[in-house]
Scaffold this motif. Structure first.
Motif, PDB file in Angstrom:
ATOM      1  N   ALA A  58       5.305  -9.604   8.762  1.00 19.12           N
ATOM      2  CA  ALA A  58       4.242 -10.133   7.736  1.00 19.12           C
ATOM      3  C   ALA A  58       4.897 -10.583   6.602  1.00 19.12           C
ATOM      4  O   ALA A  58       5.747  -9.854   6.028  1.00 19.12           O
ATOM      5  CB  ALA A  58       3.045  -9.612   7.719  1.00 19.12           C
ATOM      6  N   THR A  59       4.292 -11.490   5.720  1.00 17.87           N
ATOM      7  CA  THR A  59       4.971 -11.666   4.274  1.00 17.87           C
ATOM      8  C   THR A  59       3.698 -11.823   3.468  1.00 17.87           C
ATOM      9  O   THR A  59       2.587 -11.843   3.786  1.00 17.87           O
ATOM     10  CB  THR A  59       5.703 -12.870   4.302  1.00 17.87           C
ATOM     11  N   GLY A  60       3.765 -11.601   2.132  1.00 18.51           N
ATOM     12  CA  GLY A  60       2.720 -11.726   1.152  1.00 18.51           C
ATOM     13  C   GLY A  60       1.849 -10.494   1.405  1.00 18.51           C
ATOM     14  O   GLY A  60       2.157  -9.419   1.558  1.00 18.51           O
ATOM     15  N   THR A  61       0.645 -10.952   1.040  1.00 16.58           N
ATOM     16  CA  THR A  61      -0.523 -10.017   1.110  1.00 16.58           C
ATOM     17  C   THR A  61      -0.659  -9.487   2.513  1.00 16.58           C
ATOM     18  O   THR A  61      -1.109  -8.230   2.592  1.00 16.58           O
ATOM     19  CB  THR A  61      -1.887 -10.553   0.578  1.00 16.58           C
ATOM     20  N   LYS A  62      -0.467 -10.138   3.602  1.00 16.06           N
ATOM     21  CA  LYS A  62      -0.361  -9.783   5.007  1.00 16.06           C
ATOM     22  C   LYS A  62       0.452  -8.553   5.154  1.00 16.06           C
ATOM     23  O   LYS A  62       0.110  -7.623   5.832  1.00 16.06           O
ATOM     24  CB  LYS A  62      -0.084 -10.869   6.000  1.00 16.06           C
ATOM     25  N   ALA A  63       1.565  -8.431   4.368  1.00 14.53           N
ATOM     26  CA  ALA A  63       2.736  -7.499   4.400  1.00 14.53           C
ATOM     27  C   ALA A  63       1.816  -6.293   3.654  1.00 14.53           C
ATOM     28  O   ALA A  63       2.264  -5.059   4.314  1.00 14.53           O
ATOM     29  CB  ALA A  63       3.864  -7.958   3.778  1.00 14.53           C
ATOM     30  N   VAL A  64       0.988  -6.385   2.584  1.00 20.84           N
ATOM     31  CA  VAL A  64       0.582  -5.328   2.100  1.00 20.84           C
ATOM     32  C   VAL A  64      -0.621  -4.727   2.985  1.00 20.84           C
ATOM     33  O   VAL A  64      -0.568  -3.500   3.223  1.00 20.84           O
ATOM     34  CB  VAL A  64      -0.193  -5.898   0.790  1.00 20.84           C
ATOM     35  N   VAL A  65      -1.088  -5.646   3.901  1.00 24.61           N
ATOM     36  CA  VAL A  65      -2.169  -4.985   4.786  1.00 24.61           C
ATOM     37  C   VAL A  65      -1.728  -4.525   6.029  1.00 24.61           C
ATOM     38  O   VAL A  65      -1.875  -3.098   6.413  1.00 24.61           O
ATOM     39  CB  VAL A  65      -3.164  -6.055   5.305  1.00 24.61           C
ATOM     40  N   SER A  66      -0.250  -4.900   6.294  1.00 27.30           N
ATOM     41  CA  SER A  66       0.366  -4.293   7.360  1.00 27.30           C
ATOM     42  C   SER A  66       0.938  -2.949   7.083  1.00 27.30           C
ATOM     43  O   SER A  66       0.799  -1.824   7.804  1.00 27.30           O
ATOM     44  CB  SER A  66       1.511  -5.194   7.887  1.00 27.30           C
ATOM     45  N   PHE A 218      -7.986   3.712  -0.225  1.00 28.31           N
ATOM     46  CA  PHE A 218      -8.251   2.201  -0.133  1.00 28.31           C
ATOM     47  C   PHE A 218      -9.653   2.224  -0.148  1.00 28.31           C
ATOM     48  O   PHE A 218     -10.260   2.610   0.371  1.00 28.31           O
ATOM     49  CB  PHE A 218      -8.014   1.817   1.399  1.00 28.31           C
ATOM     50  N   LEU A 219      -9.943   1.317  -1.324  1.00 30.85           N
ATOM     51  CA  LEU A 219     -11.572   0.993  -1.316  1.00 30.85           C
ATOM     52  C   LEU A 219     -11.904  -0.267  -0.676  1.00 30.85           C
ATOM     53  O   LEU A 219     -11.407  -1.509  -0.984  1.00 30.85           O
ATOM     54  CB  LEU A 219     -12.101   0.787  -2.768  1.00 30.85           C
ATOM     55  N   GLY A 220     -12.582   0.049   0.387  1.00 30.17           N
ATOM     56  CA  GLY A 220     -12.739  -1.105   1.492  1.00 30.17           C
ATOM     57  C   GLY A 220     -11.733  -1.174   2.561  1.00 30.17           C
ATOM     58  O   GLY A 220     -10.488  -0.454   2.259  1.00 30.17           O
ATOM     59  N   THR A 221     -11.874  -1.818   3.411  1.00 30.30           N
ATOM     60  CA  THR A 221     -10.868  -1.789   4.476  1.00 30.30           C
ATOM     61  C   THR A 221      -9.638  -2.770   4.371  1.00 30.30           C
ATOM     62  O   THR A 221     -10.097  -4.237   4.336  1.00 30.30           O
ATOM     63  CB  THR A 221     -11.627  -1.775   6.001  1.00 30.30           C
ATOM     64  N   PRO A 222      -8.677  -2.363   4.422  1.00 30.14           N
ATOM     65  CA  PRO A 222      -7.495  -3.421   4.039  1.00 30.14           C
ATOM     66  C   PRO A 222      -7.425  -4.371   5.167  1.00 30.14           C
ATOM     67  O   PRO A 222      -7.565  -4.211   6.506  1.00 30.14           O
ATOM     68  CB  PRO A 222      -6.104  -2.534   4.423  1.00 30.14           C
ATOM     69  N   SER A 223      -7.440  -5.538   5.016  1.00 25.89           N
ATOM     70  CA  SER A 223      -7.598  -6.734   5.679  1.00 25.89           C
ATOM     71  C   SER A 223      -7.080  -8.075   5.131  1.00 25.89           C
ATOM     72  O   SER A 223      -7.158  -8.235   3.699  1.00 25.89           O
ATOM     73  CB  SER A 223      -9.036  -7.001   6.060  1.00 25.89           C
ATOM     74  N   ALA A 224      -6.807  -9.120   5.651  1.00 32.28           N
ATOM     75  CA  ALA A 224      -6.028 -10.301   5.136  1.00 32.28           C
ATOM     76  C   ALA A 224      -7.319 -11.158   4.885  1.00 32.28           C
ATOM     77  O   ALA A 224      -7.048 -12.500   4.318  1.00 32.28           O
ATOM     78  CB  ALA A 224      -5.149 -10.989   6.125  1.00 32.28           C
ATOM     79  N   ASP A 225      -8.503 -11.008   5.060  1.00 31.52           N
ATOM     80  CA  ASP A 225      -9.426 -11.905   4.849  1.00 31.52           C
ATOM     81  C   ASP A 225     -10.887 -11.244   4.124  1.00 31.52           C
ATOM     82  O   ASP A 225     -11.708 -11.984   4.069  1.00 31.52           O
ATOM     83  CB  ASP A 225      -9.937 -12.711   6.129  1.00 31.52           C
ATOM     84  N   GLY A 226     -10.721  -9.816   3.961  1.00 30.91           N
ATOM     85  CA  GLY A 226     -11.856  -9.132   3.235  1.00 30.91           C
ATOM     86  C   GLY A 226     -11.532  -9.058   1.795  1.00 30.91           C
ATOM     87  O   GLY A 226     -10.383  -9.457   1.237  1.00 30.91           O
ATOM     88  N   THR A 227     -12.277  -8.123   1.129  1.00 29.89           N
ATOM     89  CA  THR A 227     -12.098  -7.655  -0.028  1.00 29.89           C
ATOM     90  C   THR A 227     -11.774  -6.203   0.075  1.00 29.89           C
ATOM     91  O   THR A 227     -12.698  -5.368   0.465  1.00 29.89           O
ATOM     92  CB  THR A 227     -13.327  -7.830  -0.868  1.00 29.89           C
ATOM     93  N   TRP A 228     -10.660  -5.721  -0.633  1.00 24.47           N
ATOM     94  CA  TRP A 228     -10.221  -4.442  -0.762  1.00 24.47           C
ATOM     95  C   TRP A 228      -9.370  -4.023  -1.813  1.00 24.47           C
ATOM     96  O   TRP A 228      -8.871  -4.881  -2.532  1.00 24.47           O
ATOM     97  CB  TRP A 228      -9.841  -3.601   0.784  1.00 24.47           C
ATOM     98  N   GLN A 229      -9.243  -2.771  -2.362  1.00 27.81           N
ATOM     99  CA  GLN A 229      -8.609  -2.413  -3.554  1.00 27.81           C
ATOM    100  C   GLN A 229      -7.537  -1.302  -3.020  1.00 27.81           C
ATOM    101  O   GLN A 229      -7.966  -0.279  -2.451  1.00 27.81           O
ATOM    102  CB  GLN A 229      -9.303  -1.774  -4.651  1.00 27.81           C
ATOM    103  N   THR A 242      -6.296  -5.252  -6.579  1.00 25.28           N
ATOM    104  CA  THR A 242      -7.690  -5.792  -5.951  1.00 25.28           C
ATOM    105  C   THR A 242      -7.356  -7.211  -4.799  1.00 25.28           C
ATOM    106  O   THR A 242      -6.856  -7.927  -5.432  1.00 25.28           O
ATOM    107  CB  THR A 242      -9.024  -6.094  -6.720  1.00 25.28           C
ATOM    108  N   TYR A 243      -7.617  -7.108  -3.523  1.00 26.39           N
ATOM    109  CA  TYR A 243      -7.357  -8.283  -2.727  1.00 26.39           C
ATOM    110  C   TYR A 243      -8.678  -9.088  -2.167  1.00 26.39           C
ATOM    111  O   TYR A 243      -9.551  -8.167  -1.903  1.00 26.39           O
ATOM    112  CB  TYR A 243      -6.570  -7.518  -1.621  1.00 26.39           C
ATOM    113  N   LYS A 244      -8.570 -10.290  -2.355  1.00 27.25           N
ATOM    114  CA  LYS A 244      -9.732 -10.989  -1.794  1.00 27.25           C
ATOM    115  C   LYS A 244      -9.286 -12.060  -0.902  1.00 27.25           C
ATOM    116  O   LYS A 244      -8.336 -12.823  -1.475  1.00 27.25           O
ATOM    117  CB  LYS A 244     -10.636 -11.648  -2.886  1.00 27.25           C
ATOM    118  N   LYS A 245      -9.671 -12.241   0.346  1.00 24.40           N
ATOM    119  CA  LYS A 245      -9.115 -13.590   1.144  1.00 24.40           C
ATOM    120  C   LYS A 245      -7.840 -13.843   1.137  1.00 24.40           C
ATOM    121  O   LYS A 245      -7.314 -14.798   1.032  1.00 24.40           O
ATOM    122  CB  LYS A 245     -10.128 -14.466   0.774  1.00 24.40           C
TER     123      LYS A 245
END
Length: 425
Positions: A58-66, A218-229, A242-245
Motif C-alpha cells: 500500500a501507498t499514501g494514506t492506505k499505507a498508514v492504515v496498513s 486511534f480515535l475512530g477505526t483506521p480505514s481508507a474510507d472513514g474518518t479517524w485520527q 486526522t484522516y477522512k476518506k
C-alpha cells in the motif's frame, strides 16, 4: 467504552505499572524506550486481539492504515481497547505539553510495549510523518530522546548531585521513574496537572519524564474510507493527524517543545531537535528593517504559546504585526521557509499541499513578535498568523535544567485543526 471494558483496561494498565516499576527503561535507536514485556499479574490471560488486514504494498494514506493495522495486530484484546477509542471532541483535544502521563492523554503507554509492538508503533509513525532530517519522524524521535535526558538529569539531581548542563553528555541508560516530578517550579506551564481524558482510562499516574511515557491512540477505526485520527504524544509533543476518506484532513494541532534545547549523547552525537524551527524564525525576523520590526512588535508579553492545550479555536479576532504583503519577495520566501518545519511533521505529499495553500494565502498572513528576536531569553516570542496557518515559538526558562531556556512551539490551522471535525466557536 463500556464500564466492564474500562475496568479491564484499568486493571491491565495498573498491573503493567507494577511490573514496569522494576523494569529499567533503556534507550533504543532514536530514543524510544523499550520496557521488557511486563508480566501480567492480573488473573487470567487477555483474549487475542482482532486481526486486521495488512497490505505491505500500500501507498499514501492506505499505507498508514496498513501500518496502523499491523500495530494493532501485535496487541492483545485489552491493549487494543486502550488504543481504539471513539473520535469525540473530548478525546481529540486530550493532549498536553505537560509530563502528566496518562492523566491528560489517552492511549497505550510505549513503556508497556514489547520490542515487537514498539517496532510496529515506530513503523506507523515513520509512514504517517515526514521523512526530512530534523523534521517529521526524525524530529519526533529526538524530542522523545530529550525526555530521557531530562529523566537522567532529574535522577542525578535527586541523588544529590547538581543538575547537569544541557551540553553535557547524556547517559545512554536512563531512569523514567513514574513518580518523579520537576525539581523546580519557576515556570508553572510545565508542572504536571490535568484530568483523565474522556473515553480513555486515565489511570491517574505515570507522571514524570522518559521515553516510555508517550502514548498512542486511534480515535475512530483506521480505514481508507472513514474518518479517524492518529493521536500520539507525551511531554513536549502532541501529534494529531486526522484522516477522512483516504486523505489527510488535518495535520494539526502539532505541539513540539524541548528541554534541553541541545545536548551531546554518549556516542558523540549532538542533538538540537528544534534547530530548524528556531533558525527559520531567526532568519525571518533578522531580515526585517528597523521600521518593519516596529510594525511587527506586539504590545503584550508571552511566557508560553497562546494556543496551547485546551485553547482550541481561541484564535485572536484581529491579526497583529506586519502584513506579509508589505514584505519583499525575498522576505516572503523566508516566511514560507519559517513555516515549513512545522508543516513537515505530516507525510511529505500532504505537507507539500499544505505549503501550496499557505503560499496562496501569504499576502494575508502576518508576522509578529514580542520580547527580543534572538530567541534566547525568557519571553522571546514569534508568531506567524494567516488565513490558515498559525505558528508560535516562545522561549521559557528551564524547568529541570536551570540557567538555560527551553522552547515551546505550536502549529495550528484556523480551519483544519482535527480535520475540521469540531467547532470551537
Amino acid at each position: 467504552m463500556s464500564r466492564e471494558r474500562t475496568r479491564r483496561v484499568r486493571m491491565r494498565r495498573n498491573s503493567r505499572r507494577v511490573a514496569g516499576a522494576i523494569t529499567a527503561v533503556v534507550l533504543v535507536g532514536a530514543g524510544f524506550a523499550v520496557a521488557n514485556a511486563s508480566t501480567d499479574i492480573s488473573t487470567g490471560k487477555s483474549a487475542a486481539g482482532v486481526q486486521r488486514p495488512v497490505d505491505k504494498q500500500a501507498t499514501g494514506t492506505k499505507a498508514v492504515v496498513s501500518a496502523a493495522n499491523a500495530f494493532l495486530n501485535t496487541l492483545d484484546a485489552d491493549q487494543q481497547a486502550e488504543v481504539l477509542l471513539e473520535l469525540t471532541e473530548a478525546n481529540a483535544t486530550a493532549w498536553s505539553n505537560l509530563p502528566c502521563g496518562s492523566s491528560c492523554r489517552p492511549g497505550i503507554e510505549l513503556g508497556s510495549l514489547s520490542d515487537t509492538q514498539l517496532a510496529a508503533a515506530q513503523q506507523l509513525l515513520k509512514v504517517a510523518t515526514g521523512t526530512g532530517k530534523g523534521s517529521g519522524y526524525d524530529q519526533i524521535t529526538q524530542i522523545i530522546k530529550a525526555d530521557d535526558v531530562l529523566a537522567s538529569v532529574q535522577a542525578t539531581s535527586s541523588a544529590g548531585a547538581g543538575p547537569a548542563a544541557p551540553s553535557d553528555a547524556a547517559s545512554s541508560t536512563t531512569s523514567a521513574d513514574p513518580s518523579a516530578t520537576a525539581t523546580a517550579s519557576a515556570t508553572a506551564t510545565d508542572a504536571p496537572t490535568g484530568a483523565p481524558p474522556s473515553g480513555g482510562t486515565g489511570g491517574g499516574g505515570s507522571f514524570g519524564y522518559g521515553s516510555g511515557l508517550y502514548y498512542m491512540a486511534f480515535l475512530g477505526t483506521p480505514s481508507a474510507d472513514g474518518t479517524w485520527q492518529l493521536h500520539f504524544g507525551g511531554h513536549h509533543l502532541a501529534v494529531n493527524l486526522t484522516y477522512k476518506k483516504g486523505k489527510v484532513a488535518g495535520a494539526s494541532p502539532f505541539f513540539i517543545g524541548v528541554e534541553p534545547t541541545s545536548w551531546t549523547d554518549d556516542d558523540g552525537t549532538t542533538y538540537s531537535p528544534l534547530e530548524e524551527q528556531r533558525n527559520g524564525m531567526l532568519a525571518l525576523t533578522g531580515s526585517l528593517s528597523t521600521e518593519q520590526l516596529a510594525t511587527a512588535k506586539l504590545s503584550g508579553t508571552y511566557n508560553d504559546v497562546l494556543l496551547g492545550p485546551s485553547e482550541d479555536g481561541q484564535f485572536p479576532e484581529t491579526k497583529e504585526g506586519i502584513k506579509v504583503s508589505e514584505l519583499s519577495p525575498k522576505q516572503k520566501q523566508l516566511v514560507l521557509k519559517a513555516i515549513h518545519p512545522w508543516v513537515a511533521n505530516v507525510d511529505d505529499a500532504t505537507a507539500k499541499k499544505l505549503m501550496k495553500t499557505y503560499e496562496r494565502e501569504l499576502n494575508e498572513t502576518y508576522v509578529s513578535y514580542s520580547g527580543g528576536t534572538a530567541l534566547d531569553t525568557q519571553g522571546d516570542y514569534v508568531r506567524i498568523d494567516g488565513p490558515g496557518v498559525w505558528v508560535e515559538f516562545v522561549c521559557q526558562n528551564g524547568l529541570v535544567i536551570q540557567g538555560k531556556v527551553h522552547y515551546h512551539t505550536v502549529y495550528r490551522d484556523h480551519t483544519r485543526d482535527y480535520g475540521s471535525e469540531f467547532s470551537f466557536s
